[in-house]
Design a protein around this motif. Structure first.
Motif, PDB file in Angstrom:
ATOM      1  N   ASN A  54      57.781 -17.761  67.127  1.00  0.00           N
ATOM      2  CA  ASN A  54      58.495 -17.589  68.401  1.00  0.00           C
ATOM      3  C   ASN A  54      57.755 -18.257  69.555  1.00  0.00           C
ATOM      4  N   TYR A  55      56.434 -18.171  69.528  1.00  0.00           N
ATOM      5  CA  TYR A  55      55.663 -18.829  70.588  1.00  0.00           C
ATOM      6  C   TYR A  55      55.898 -20.331  70.557  1.00  0.00           C
ATOM      7  N   ARG A  56      55.864 -20.890  69.347  1.00  0.00           N
ATOM      8  CA  ARG A  56      56.083 -22.333  69.217  1.00  0.00           C
ATOM      9  C   ARG A  56      57.508 -22.708  69.633  1.00  0.00           C
ATOM     10  N   LEU A  57      58.459 -21.849  69.282  1.00  0.00           N
ATOM     11  CA  LEU A  57      59.860 -22.125  69.597  1.00  0.00           C
ATOM     12  C   LEU A  57      60.104 -22.112  71.103  1.00  0.00           C
ATOM     13  N   PHE A  58      59.688 -21.019  71.783  1.00  0.00           N
ATOM     14  CA  PHE A  58      60.020 -20.839  73.202  1.00  0.00           C
ATOM     15  C   PHE A  58      59.154 -21.684  74.131  1.00  0.00           C
ATOM     16  N   GLU A  59      57.895 -21.868  73.783  1.00  0.00           N
ATOM     17  CA  GLU A  59      56.984 -22.537  74.715  1.00  0.00           C
ATOM     18  C   GLU A  59      56.866 -24.035  74.494  1.00  0.00           C
ATOM     19  N   SER A  61      59.066 -26.065  71.586  1.00  0.00           N
ATOM     20  CA  SER A  61      60.207 -26.758  70.992  1.00  0.00           C
ATOM     21  C   SER A  61      61.454 -26.737  71.880  1.00  0.00           C
ATOM     22  N   LEU A  62      61.865 -25.547  72.339  1.00  0.00           N
ATOM     23  CA  LEU A  62      63.074 -25.464  73.161  1.00  0.00           C
ATOM     24  C   LEU A  62      62.976 -26.278  74.454  1.00  0.00           C
ATOM     25  N   PRO A  63      61.849 -26.231  75.197  1.00  0.00           N
ATOM     26  CA  PRO A  63      61.770 -27.049  76.413  1.00  0.00           C
ATOM     27  C   PRO A  63      61.878 -28.553  76.142  1.00  0.00           C
ATOM     28  N   ALA A  64      61.550 -28.980  74.897  1.00  0.00           N
ATOM     29  CA  ALA A  64      61.573 -30.409  74.577  1.00  0.00           C
ATOM     30  C   ALA A  64      62.931 -30.888  74.091  1.00  0.00           C
ATOM     31  N   LEU A  65      63.870 -29.978  73.825  1.00  0.00           N
ATOM     32  CA  LEU A  65      65.192 -30.379  73.346  1.00  0.00           C
ATOM     33  C   LEU A  65      65.967 -31.080  74.454  1.00  0.00           C
ATOM     34  N   VAL A  76      64.785 -30.626  64.687  1.00  0.00           N
ATOM     35  CA  VAL A  76      63.930 -29.499  65.094  1.00  0.00           C
ATOM     36  C   VAL A  76      64.628 -28.172  64.854  1.00  0.00           C
ATOM     37  N   LEU A  77      65.928 -28.093  65.181  1.00  0.00           N
ATOM     38  CA  LEU A  77      66.686 -26.862  64.951  1.00  0.00           C
ATOM     39  C   LEU A  77      66.797 -26.552  63.466  1.00  0.00           C
ATOM     40  N   LEU A  78      67.006 -27.589  62.636  1.00  0.00           N
ATOM     41  CA  LEU A  78      67.043 -27.373  61.184  1.00  0.00           C
ATOM     42  C   LEU A  78      65.713 -26.844  60.677  1.00  0.00           C
ATOM     43  N   LEU A  79      64.617 -27.368  61.237  1.00  0.00           N
ATOM     44  CA  LEU A  79      63.293 -26.902  60.842  1.00  0.00           C
ATOM     45  C   LEU A  79      63.117 -25.419  61.142  1.00  0.00           C
ATOM     46  N   TYR A  80      63.599 -24.988  62.302  1.00  0.00           N
ATOM     47  CA  TYR A  80      63.439 -23.573  62.652  1.00  0.00           C
ATOM     48  C   TYR A  80      64.359 -22.672  61.826  1.00  0.00           C
TER      49      TYR A  80
END
Length: 345
Positions: A54-59, A61-65, A76-80
């Motif tokens: 979750n830390y990697r996702l919110f801090e 990955s999501l800001p880089a989309l 990236v979404l498929l990876l998660y």
């Protein structure tokens, strides 16, 4: 700066992760599920994985989309999706292999386990996301509030930087006129000016000062003005203060007094006068300044000078309950100020 920002992000997860863990453990207790010690260890093992994900996702990955990098964002979404399903199941099996995770349900199939873990991970994403959004929203409001306070303070300082030299300039003009006439009153006026300067240099830096301090400055200013006129000038300064230590922004009242002399008495030929009344009771300040003018009401249109306009703006920044009214009349001008001192911002 980046390092400091990263530390602030870590602080959020340092308390968010334990809260999420306790919620799941308490949920198991409420549902009456057995094997509490083993279940608590299992929850801790799973929460470690989800917290990192979750830390990697919110801090990161999501800001880089972005739509500009659609293909990359899609991958990236498929990876998660894998991380929160099969990856989560692999983490569980690793715990079983290391004898950290205890299997409590031996009848569940692999698809059932993956489905349960996927639902578990989705709930963690929702909880982390909602709490993170709320915390960031609160921080944003606090930052906006702090920025507003700093902006208002900067504006107040700017207004003071305009008002104080303006007031000082007028006072120096009075002394200049005495010196030009070689008046014996010039030394006394310089002494009173030194008191005013000392107050402006050392007392006005504080947001508030005792109201009795401002009274002394008003007395000195009135005394300076009286030196310029003969006995025909009538000045009354009365005050009734419930608490002489009551806090008041320094030099807040002086613009009304200064205005009475510069734009009133100085333009009056017959029977010039200034009546000043200050009253403070139950934290309600009433300040009234009446002065003579050189024109009747018809030709005495209200045109606020820098002192009055700055005073009005300072009141807007300092108090929520106040009123400032100016009333021109036939050869008279009245300025009335009312402040609820308890309504300071």
């Amino acid at each position: 700066m980046k390092r400091l920002s990263g530390i602030k992000k870590y602080k959020l997860y340092l308390w968010l992760v334990p809260v999420f863990f306790l919620l799941n453990v308490l949920g198991a207790v409420v549902q009456g599920k057995g094997g509490f010690p083993a279940r608590a260890v299992n929850e801790a093992w799973l929460v470690c994985y989800l917290s990192a994900a979750n830390y990697r996702l919110f801090e990161h990955s999501l800001p880089a989309l972005s739509w500009k990098r659609f293909f990359r964002s899609f991958l990236v979404l498929l990876l998660y999706i894998f991380i929160y399903s099969l990856g989560f199941y692999c983490w569980r099996e690793l715990g079983v292999t290391l004898h950290i995770f205890t299997v409590l349900n031996h009848t569940a199939t692999i698809p059932d386990k993956i489905g349960a873990l996927t639902g578990y991970s989705i709930s963690s994403v929702v909880i982390f996301g909602v709490i993170r959004h709320i915390v960031n929203y609160i921080k944003l409001k606090q930052s906006a509030q702090q920025l507003r306070i700093e902006s208002q303070q900067a504006e107040l300082n700017y207004l003071k930087s305009q008002t104080n030299p303006h007031f000082l300039f007028n006072t120096l003009n009075n002394i200049y006129s005495l010196a030009r006439d070689k008046s014996d009153l010039a030394p006394e006026s310089i002494l009173r000016l030194s008191k005013i300067l000392r107050y402006m240099l050392y007392e006005t830096s504080s947001p508030y000062t005792a109201i009795e301090q401002d009274l002394k400055i008003i007395d000195d200013y009135i005394a300076l003005e009286k030196l310029r006129y003969d006995d025909t000038l009538r000045i009354n300064f009365n005050h009734d203060l419930e608490d002489r230590k009551q806090g008041l922004p320094p030099l807040l009242l002086i613009p009304l007094v200064e205005n009475a002399f510069k734009h009133g008495v100085s333009e009056t030929r017959d029977q010039p006068f200034v009546d000043i009344r200050l009253e403070v009771k139950n934290r309600i300040l009433l300040f009234t300044v009446k002065n003579s003018t050189g024109e009747p009401a018809a030709g005495n249109a209200v045109k606020e000078n820098i002192g009055l306009s700055n005073l009005r703006r300072q009141l807007q920044l300092l108090y929520t309950d106040y009123s400032l009214e100016v009333q021109p009349g036939d050869f008279i001008f009245i300025a009335s100020l009312r402040i609820n001192l308890a309504s300071h911002v």
